[in-house]
Design a protein around this motif. Structure first.
Motif, PDB file in Angstrom:
ATOM      1  N   SER A  24       0.822  -1.208   0.000  1.00 58.65           N
ATOM      2  CA  SER A  24       0.000   0.000   0.000  1.00 58.65           C
ATOM      3  C   SER A  24       0.858   1.260   0.000  1.00 58.65           C
ATOM      4  CB  SER A  24      -0.965   0.011   1.185  1.00 58.65           C
ATOM      5  OG  SER A  24      -0.258   0.051   2.395  1.00 58.65           O
ATOM      6  N   ILE A  54      -5.099   4.417   2.641  1.00 55.60           N
ATOM      7  CA  ILE A  54      -4.708   3.006   2.596  1.00 55.60           C
ATOM      8  C   ILE A  54      -3.401   2.784   3.346  1.00 55.60           C
ATOM      9  CG2 ILE A  54      -5.987   2.463   0.475  1.00 55.60           C
ATOM     10  CD1 ILE A  54      -3.277   2.442  -0.997  1.00 55.60           C
ATOM     11  N   ASP A  92     -10.515  -2.268   2.003  1.00 56.31           N
ATOM     12  CA  ASP A  92     -11.234  -2.779   0.835  1.00 56.31           C
ATOM     13  C   ASP A  92     -12.080  -1.676   0.187  1.00 56.31           C
ATOM     14  OD1 ASP A  92     -11.602  -4.985  -0.810  1.00 56.31           O
ATOM     15  OD2 ASP A  92     -13.486  -5.537   0.176  1.00 56.31           O
ATOM     16  N   CYS A  95      -9.851   0.721  -1.639  1.00 61.43           N
ATOM     17  CA  CYS A  95      -9.398   0.126  -2.908  1.00 61.43           C
ATOM     18  C   CYS A  95     -10.455   0.338  -3.991  1.00 61.43           C
ATOM     19  CB  CYS A  95      -9.102  -1.360  -2.728  1.00 61.43           C
ATOM     20  SG  CYS A  95      -7.561  -1.706  -1.881  1.00 61.43           S
ATOM     21  N   GLU A  99      -9.756   2.407  -7.436  1.00 61.16           N
ATOM     22  CA  GLU A  99      -9.917   1.769  -8.742  1.00 61.16           C
ATOM     23  C   GLU A  99     -10.729   2.639  -9.693  1.00 61.16           C
ATOM     24  OE1 GLU A  99     -11.511  -2.097  -7.810  1.00 61.16           O
ATOM     25  OE2 GLU A  99      -9.537  -3.010  -8.033  1.00 61.16           O
ATOM     26  N   ILE A 109      -3.750  -1.719  -7.811  1.00 58.07           N
ATOM     27  CA  ILE A 109      -4.717  -1.954  -6.736  1.00 58.07           C
ATOM     28  C   ILE A 109      -5.145  -3.418  -6.746  1.00 58.07           C
ATOM     29  CG2 ILE A 109      -7.020  -1.328  -5.906  1.00 58.07           C
ATOM     30  CD1 ILE A 109      -5.006   0.811  -5.368  1.00 58.07           C
ATOM     31  N   ARG A 113      -5.576  -5.970  -3.666  1.00 59.83           N
ATOM     32  CA  ARG A 113      -6.811  -6.720  -3.428  1.00 59.83           C
ATOM     33  C   ARG A 113      -6.540  -8.213  -3.269  1.00 59.83           C
ATOM     34  NH1 ARG A 113     -11.796  -4.769  -3.433  1.00 59.83           N
ATOM     35  NH2 ARG A 113     -12.094  -2.732  -4.313  1.00 59.83           N
TER      36      ARG A 113
END
Length: 130
Positions: A24, A54, A92, A95, A99, A109, A113
């Motif tokens: 991250s 993140i 999550d 992310c 995205e 990313i 994930r």
């Protein structure tokens, strides 16, 4: 609270948390260059804050795991475990947000994930052992 945390503590979940932090942080550094530019109207891209989020959330995973592992009472262990679970869910969600942003780094990313998916699987097993 037990403050004698051994320096050689090692568990698969803890190691995966450290991996997630490293990934991250690298993603954040990469995406920051793309998102740092001003938009057409002179405003900054609001997605740049998610890159910092993140990193902040992933840096808190490993200490949360250590705190949960070194608690004496079961209620305290589960409280810290819930904190780790909440951080994972926030990661999550961020992310998802990253995205959808306009950056060349959003394909990285997917790597984060994949690691989060592995972390969640380890986390489910870890929760059963507390």
């Amino acid at each position: 609270m037990n403050t004698n945390i051994p320096y050689n503590f090692s568990s698969p979940l803890y190691n995966k948390a450290l991996d997630i932090f490293a990934i991250s942080r690298n993603i954040s550094n990469y995406m920051m260059d793309d998102l740092n530019a001003l938009c057409i109207h002179g405003k900054e891209d609001s997605n740049i804050y998610f890159t910092g989020d993140i990193v902040q959330q992933s840096v808190s995973l490993a200490p949360g795991i250590l705190k949960a592992e070194h608690q004496v009472f079961s209620e305290d262990k589960h409280r810290y475990a819930a904190s780790v679970r909440n951080l994972t869910n926030l990661l999550d969600k961020n992310c998802d947000r990253l995205e959808r942003c306009n950056s060349n780094g959003k394909e990285f990313i997917k790597v984060l994930r994949i690691e989060l998916k592995k972390f969640k699987k380890l986390q489910r097993n870890w929760l059963l052992t507390l």
